[in-house]
Design a protein around this motif. Structure first.
Motif, PDB file in Angstrom:
ATOM      1  N   VAL A 165       0.837  -1.206   0.000  1.00  0.00           N
ATOM      2  CA  VAL A 165       0.000   0.000   0.000  1.00  0.00           C
ATOM      3  C   VAL A 165       0.869   1.252   0.000  1.00  0.00           C
ATOM      4  O   VAL A 165       0.592   2.219  -0.732  1.00  0.00           O
ATOM      5  CB  VAL A 165      -0.949  -0.018   1.213  1.00  0.00           C
ATOM      6  CG1 VAL A 165      -1.683   1.319   1.339  1.00  0.00           C
ATOM      7  CG2 VAL A 165      -1.949  -1.158   1.089  1.00  0.00           C
ATOM      8  N   TYR A 166       1.930   1.262   0.798  1.00  0.00           N
ATOM      9  CA  TYR A 166       2.814   2.438   0.819  1.00  0.00           C
ATOM     10  C   TYR A 166       3.411   2.694  -0.561  1.00  0.00           C
ATOM     11  O   TYR A 166       3.377   3.822  -1.068  1.00  0.00           O
ATOM     12  CB  TYR A 166       3.937   2.259   1.841  1.00  0.00           C
ATOM     13  CG  TYR A 166       4.956   3.375   1.754  1.00  0.00           C
ATOM     14  CD1 TYR A 166       4.670   4.634   2.267  1.00  0.00           C
ATOM     15  CD2 TYR A 166       6.164   3.193   1.096  1.00  0.00           C
ATOM     16  CE1 TYR A 166       5.579   5.680   2.147  1.00  0.00           C
ATOM     17  CE2 TYR A 166       7.077   4.226   0.977  1.00  0.00           C
ATOM     18  CZ  TYR A 166       6.775   5.474   1.501  1.00  0.00           C
ATOM     19  OH  TYR A 166       7.672   6.522   1.358  1.00  0.00           O
ATOM     20  N   ILE A 167       3.952   1.653  -1.170  1.00  0.00           N
ATOM     21  CA  ILE A 167       4.557   1.816  -2.504  1.00  0.00           C
ATOM     22  C   ILE A 167       3.508   2.278  -3.504  1.00  0.00           C
ATOM     23  O   ILE A 167       3.778   3.115  -4.377  1.00  0.00           O
ATOM     24  CB  ILE A 167       5.226   0.503  -2.943  1.00  0.00           C
ATOM     25  CG1 ILE A 167       6.446   0.213  -2.059  1.00  0.00           C
ATOM     26  CG2 ILE A 167       5.637   0.561  -4.416  1.00  0.00           C
ATOM     27  CD1 ILE A 167       7.056  -1.167  -2.277  1.00  0.00           C
ATOM     28  N   ALA A 168       2.288   1.756  -3.374  1.00  0.00           N
ATOM     29  CA  ALA A 168       1.220   2.104  -4.314  1.00  0.00           C
ATOM     30  C   ALA A 168       0.845   3.584  -4.245  1.00  0.00           C
ATOM     31  O   ALA A 168       0.434   4.173  -5.246  1.00  0.00           O
ATOM     32  CB  ALA A 168      -0.014   1.242  -4.044  1.00  0.00           C
ATOM     33  N   LEU A 169       0.994   4.198  -3.072  1.00  0.00           N
ATOM     34  CA  LEU A 169       0.545   5.582  -2.900  1.00  0.00           C
ATOM     35  C   LEU A 169       1.682   6.589  -2.785  1.00  0.00           C
ATOM     36  O   LEU A 169       1.431   7.794  -2.715  1.00  0.00           O
ATOM     37  CB  LEU A 169      -0.340   5.684  -1.658  1.00  0.00           C
ATOM     38  CG  LEU A 169      -1.679   4.933  -1.735  1.00  0.00           C
ATOM     39  CD1 LEU A 169      -2.451   5.100  -0.438  1.00  0.00           C
ATOM     40  CD2 LEU A 169      -2.509   5.406  -2.922  1.00  0.00           C
ATOM     41  N   GLU A 170       2.924   6.142  -2.784  1.00  0.00           N
ATOM     42  CA  GLU A 170       4.047   7.057  -2.553  1.00  0.00           C
ATOM     43  C   GLU A 170       4.106   8.152  -3.618  1.00  0.00           C
ATOM     44  O   GLU A 170       4.205   9.348  -3.296  1.00  0.00           O
ATOM     45  CB  GLU A 170       5.363   6.280  -2.506  1.00  0.00           C
ATOM     46  CG  GLU A 170       6.565   7.150  -2.178  1.00  0.00           C
ATOM     47  CD  GLU A 170       7.859   6.353  -2.096  1.00  0.00           C
ATOM     48  OE1 GLU A 170       8.855   6.897  -1.572  1.00  0.00           O
ATOM     49  OE2 GLU A 170       7.882   5.188  -2.561  1.00  0.00           O
ATOM     50  N   ASN A 171       4.069   7.780  -4.889  1.00  0.00           N
ATOM     51  CA  ASN A 171       4.139   8.790  -5.951  1.00  0.00           C
ATOM     52  C   ASN A 171       2.911   9.685  -5.954  1.00  0.00           C
ATOM     53  O   ASN A 171       3.005  10.904  -6.196  1.00  0.00           O
ATOM     54  CB  ASN A 171       4.299   8.121  -7.317  1.00  0.00           C
ATOM     55  CG  ASN A 171       5.741   7.742  -7.608  1.00  0.00           C
ATOM     56  OD1 ASN A 171       6.665   8.250  -6.961  1.00  0.00           O
ATOM     57  ND2 ASN A 171       5.943   6.855  -8.561  1.00  0.00           N
ATOM     58  N   TRP A 172       1.748   9.100  -5.696  1.00  0.00           N
ATOM     59  CA  TRP A 172       0.521   9.905  -5.622  1.00  0.00           C
ATOM     60  C   TRP A 172       0.655  10.933  -4.508  1.00  0.00           C
ATOM     61  O   TRP A 172       0.282  12.107  -4.671  1.00  0.00           O
ATOM     62  CB  TRP A 172      -0.682   8.989  -5.365  1.00  0.00           C
ATOM     63  CG  TRP A 172      -1.967   9.736  -5.219  1.00  0.00           C
ATOM     64  CD1 TRP A 172      -2.841  10.077  -6.208  1.00  0.00           C
ATOM     65  CD2 TRP A 172      -2.515  10.269  -4.002  1.00  0.00           C
ATOM     66  NE1 TRP A 172      -3.900  10.786  -5.696  1.00  0.00           N
ATOM     67  CE2 TRP A 172      -3.727  10.926  -4.341  1.00  0.00           C
ATOM     68  CE3 TRP A 172      -2.097  10.267  -2.674  1.00  0.00           C
ATOM     69  CZ2 TRP A 172      -4.527  11.557  -3.384  1.00  0.00           C
ATOM     70  CZ3 TRP A 172      -2.884  10.907  -1.714  1.00  0.00           C
ATOM     71  CH2 TRP A 172      -4.082  11.534  -2.074  1.00  0.00           C
ATOM     72  N   ASN A 176       0.591  15.022  -4.720  1.00  0.00           N
ATOM     73  CA  ASN A 176      -0.484  15.738  -4.047  1.00  0.00           C
ATOM     74  C   ASN A 176      -0.032  16.382  -2.734  1.00  0.00           C
ATOM     75  O   ASN A 176      -0.870  16.823  -1.942  1.00  0.00           O
ATOM     76  CB  ASN A 176      -1.653  14.788  -3.795  1.00  0.00           C
ATOM     77  CG  ASN A 176      -2.386  14.424  -5.065  1.00  0.00           C
ATOM     78  OD1 ASN A 176      -3.286  15.131  -5.489  1.00  0.00           O
ATOM     79  ND2 ASN A 176      -1.987  13.326  -5.690  1.00  0.00           N
ATOM     80  N   ASP A 177       1.278  16.410  -2.520  1.00  0.00           N
ATOM     81  CA  ASP A 177       1.884  17.083  -1.368  1.00  0.00           C
ATOM     82  C   ASP A 177       1.341  16.549  -0.041  1.00  0.00           C
ATOM     83  O   ASP A 177       1.066  17.311   0.888  1.00  0.00           O
ATOM     84  CB  ASP A 177       1.657  18.596  -1.462  1.00  0.00           C
ATOM     85  CG  ASP A 177       2.609  19.381  -0.553  1.00  0.00           C
ATOM     86  OD1 ASP A 177       3.710  18.866  -0.282  1.00  0.00           O
ATOM     87  OD2 ASP A 177       2.241  20.487  -0.112  1.00  0.00           O
ATOM     88  N   THR A 178       1.182  15.230   0.039  1.00  0.00           N
ATOM     89  CA  THR A 178       0.720  14.633   1.292  1.00  0.00           C
ATOM     90  C   THR A 178       1.721  13.615   1.839  1.00  0.00           C
ATOM     91  O   THR A 178       1.388  12.886   2.773  1.00  0.00           O
ATOM     92  CB  THR A 178      -0.648  13.940   1.115  1.00  0.00           C
ATOM     93  OG1 THR A 178      -0.503  12.837   0.222  1.00  0.00           O
ATOM     94  CG2 THR A 178      -1.691  14.892   0.587  1.00  0.00           C
ATOM     95  N   PRO A 289      -3.255  10.996   8.484  1.00  0.00           N
ATOM     96  CA  PRO A 289      -4.467  10.231   8.761  1.00  0.00           C
ATOM     97  C   PRO A 289      -5.560  10.402   7.713  1.00  0.00           C
ATOM     98  O   PRO A 289      -6.300   9.462   7.423  1.00  0.00           O
ATOM     99  CB  PRO A 289      -4.922  10.777  10.117  1.00  0.00           C
ATOM    100  CG  PRO A 289      -3.675  11.277  10.764  1.00  0.00           C
ATOM    101  CD  PRO A 289      -2.837  11.814   9.637  1.00  0.00           C
ATOM    102  N   GLU A 290      -5.680  11.586   7.125  1.00  0.00           N
ATOM    103  CA  GLU A 290      -6.752  11.829   6.154  1.00  0.00           C
ATOM    104  C   GLU A 290      -6.624  10.890   4.956  1.00  0.00           C
ATOM    105  O   GLU A 290      -7.617  10.337   4.471  1.00  0.00           O
ATOM    106  CB  GLU A 290      -6.739  13.285   5.688  1.00  0.00           C
ATOM    107  CG  GLU A 290      -7.861  13.608   4.717  1.00  0.00           C
ATOM    108  CD  GLU A 290      -7.850  15.062   4.265  1.00  0.00           C
ATOM    109  OE1 GLU A 290      -8.541  15.366   3.283  1.00  0.00           O
ATOM    110  OE2 GLU A 290      -7.151  15.884   4.896  1.00  0.00           O
ATOM    111  N   VAL A 291      -5.410  10.709   4.475  1.00  0.00           N
ATOM    112  CA  VAL A 291      -5.192   9.819   3.327  1.00  0.00           C
ATOM    113  C   VAL A 291      -5.517   8.382   3.709  1.00  0.00           C
ATOM    114  O   VAL A 291      -6.155   7.649   2.936  1.00  0.00           O
ATOM    115  CB  VAL A 291      -3.736   9.935   2.831  1.00  0.00           C
ATOM    116  CG1 VAL A 291      -3.420   8.857   1.791  1.00  0.00           C
ATOM    117  CG2 VAL A 291      -3.500  11.320   2.229  1.00  0.00           C
TER     118      VAL A 291
END
Length: 527
Positions: A165-172, A176-178, A289-291
């Motif tokens: 999950v971390y790898i999947a969202l790292e670039n996103w 998106n500056d999160t 937490p929001e993400v």
């Protein structure tokens, strides 16, 4: 009344076996009719995703028979039993409650004297507050400096899901500056794993998360000692750099050696724990937490679809039943998960555990042998890398392997390059579209070395962009697909006795309590 029956005793399965027709993918995807089929054989998923199964070997009569199988096997009713707190894990006599970590589907579930939904949301609220304090500088290292990295120490489900999950969202998150903190992971007891991660980590500004439900996992505690030694070498107090995710009854709970401890319980299996505190701590620290809550919302939406009784409105159930047809009627032994998204590079590895640890069983939920194949071998790599690796066998090998593609119309980074009239993203998606048709339809050639027989089935899950909500929906889809297939095969998909024997023998080796072949192999490895 719920009845747990073996697949081969169900009348609907026997009727499915007796169907004379086998679908030719070459025929049904040919011409304009093939174009119509691609549009018709598609159902909406949660998170803005779609499940397209036009290139799977089914037609209306087969789908009708599968729907009858779903009804006789009581798939919807069994799922309702699960999320309402029935003891579905018969091997360990436990409830199965990972769905509660992301939403309440049915009645309140009381266990251990508490409302379990409130327990899980309460733990995530504690994680949210802790992450906010780290991000705003209220929790720092001993020098008053901010933590910039978080490193999870765990193995199996404590590593594979959260890492994927971390790898999947790292670039996103970067786009998106999160991205609040970089995340790293240590899992393998091989010292080269921990040494390699620590050598590339500024430990003085790193917060370590030890994840062990029991607090006694040998590999994890070994790696914890490795990390503590590295902190001490830098003159740092490990208790200022470590938190724990564990059970309330483990030796890690209330331990002064940790800044804090967040709790899970025995009702959350490791391979289903990404939406619990196991994933919640590291992902909330990494992305905020929001993400993480957006990820939970996507999973909850997927679960709500999975609760529908109508197979044609329930993509996880539909996918599961087509898979049962391919496994138990057509005899296909493996499944390849092929994400055309580099962000999902570790998602197949997570699904390997989730699927094969769940349904890699040869006895039913009552401990009786079954007489039919159960879970398939699962493997995969992201496209287009896989095309230059194992697709040769998938196209022209003797084994037919059903394929599950995943793709997105937009990339995550928001940057691209146009070369020879098309962008990189267009080239990526052109490849997946071409592969689906090439696998299904093949190519005739007088040179048999260039002959493609086709009839290789596939489906594709397609979305606009891989964001937290879409990722949660994707995770839920596969988790629930695995569950429905386990129900069809009458398995207990929620224990993992197959991993225990090796652990027992390893302890004997370390205690030098060996003889025969075990002693000889121990000597060979200089133990």
């Amino acid at each position: 009344m719920i009845e747990w029956k073996n697949l081969d005793t169900l009348h609907s399965f026997q009727k499915l076996q007796a169907l004379p027709e086998r679908v030719s993918l070459k025929e049904v995807l040919a011409g304009e009719a093939g174009g119509r089929r691609v549009k018709e054989y598609c159902v909406p998923m949660a998170g803005g995703l779609q499940f397209s199964y036009a290139a799977r070997p089914v037609n209306r009569p087969i789908l009708k028979a599968l729907s009858a199988l779903a009804e006789e096997a009581q798939l919807a009713e069994k799922f309702r039993e699960l999320y309402n707190g029935a003891m579905i894990n018969t091997g360990e006599k436990r409830l199965v409650l990972h769905h509660l970590t992301r939403g309440q589907l049915g009645d309140p579930v009381m266990a251990d004297g508490v409302d379990k939904r409130e327990f899980y949301t309460g733990q995530q609220a504690r994680i949210d507050a802790f992450a906010e304090k780290v991000h705003n500088g209220k929790i720092t290292n001993a020098a008053g400096e901010p933590f910039t990295t978080v490193c999870q120490i765990g193995i199996g489900g404590s590593d594979l899901g959260p890492r994927a999950v971390y790898i999947a969202l790292e670039n996103w998150a970067r786009a998106n500056d999160t991205l609040k903190m970089e995340a790293k992971f240590i899992s393998n007891v091989d010292p080269d794993d921990a040494a390699g991660v620590l050598a590339a980590t500024d430990v003085a500004h790193t917060l370590f998360i030890l994840v062990s439900k029991s607090g006694t996992t040998l590999e994890t505690l070994t790696n914890e000692a490795f990390v503590k030694e590295a902190l001490c070498r830098e003159g740092l107090d490990p208790s200022n750099h470590m938190i724990a995710v564990t059970s309330e009854t483990s030796p890690l709970a209330g331990n002064e050696g940790y800044l804090d401890a967040f709790f899970m319980d025995d009702y959350i299996g490791g391979r289903y724990s990404s939406t619990s505190a196991v994933g919640g701590a590291v992902l909330s620290l990494a992305f905020g937490p929001e993400v993480f809550h957006q990820f939970l919302e996507g999973a909850a939406a997927g679960d709500r679809l999975a609760a529908k009784a109508d197979m044609m409105k329930n993509p996880a159930m539909l996918d599961a039943l087509i898979g049962v047809y391919e496994r138990n009627i057509l005899g296909y032994q493996a499944t390849a998960v092929l994400p055309y998204s580099q962000a999902l590079s570790r998602f197949p590895a997570h699904l390997q555990q989730a699927d094969m640890e769940s349904n890699g069983k040869s006895v039913n939920r009552f401990g009786e042998p079954v007489n039919y194949p159960t879970g398939p071998v699962l493997f995969g790599e992201p496209g287009t890398n896989g095309q230059h690796s194992f697709y040769q066998l998938l196209h022209q090998g003797k084994n037919i392997v059903p394929l599950q593609f995943v793709g997105f119309r937009q990339n995550q980074a928001g940057v691209d390059v146009d070369i020879q009239g098309s962008t990189s993203q267009q080239k990526l998606n052109a490849n997946v579209a071409a592969q689906i048709v090439a696998f299904a339809c093949g190519k005739e050639d007088q040179d048999l070395n260039k002959q493609f027989d086709g009839e290789r089935p596939s489906s594709i899950i397609i979305g606009e962009q891989l964001d937290p909500t879409a990722l949660g929906a994707l995770l839920s889809h596969f988790e629930n697909k695995i569950m429905f297939q386990g129900f069809c095969w009458n398995l207990n998909s929620f224990d993992q006795e197959g991993v225990q024997l090796g652990k027992v023998l390893a302890k004997r080796v370390l205690a030098h309590d060996t003889e025969g072949a075990l002693a000889a192999y121990s000597q060979l490895l200089s133990i």
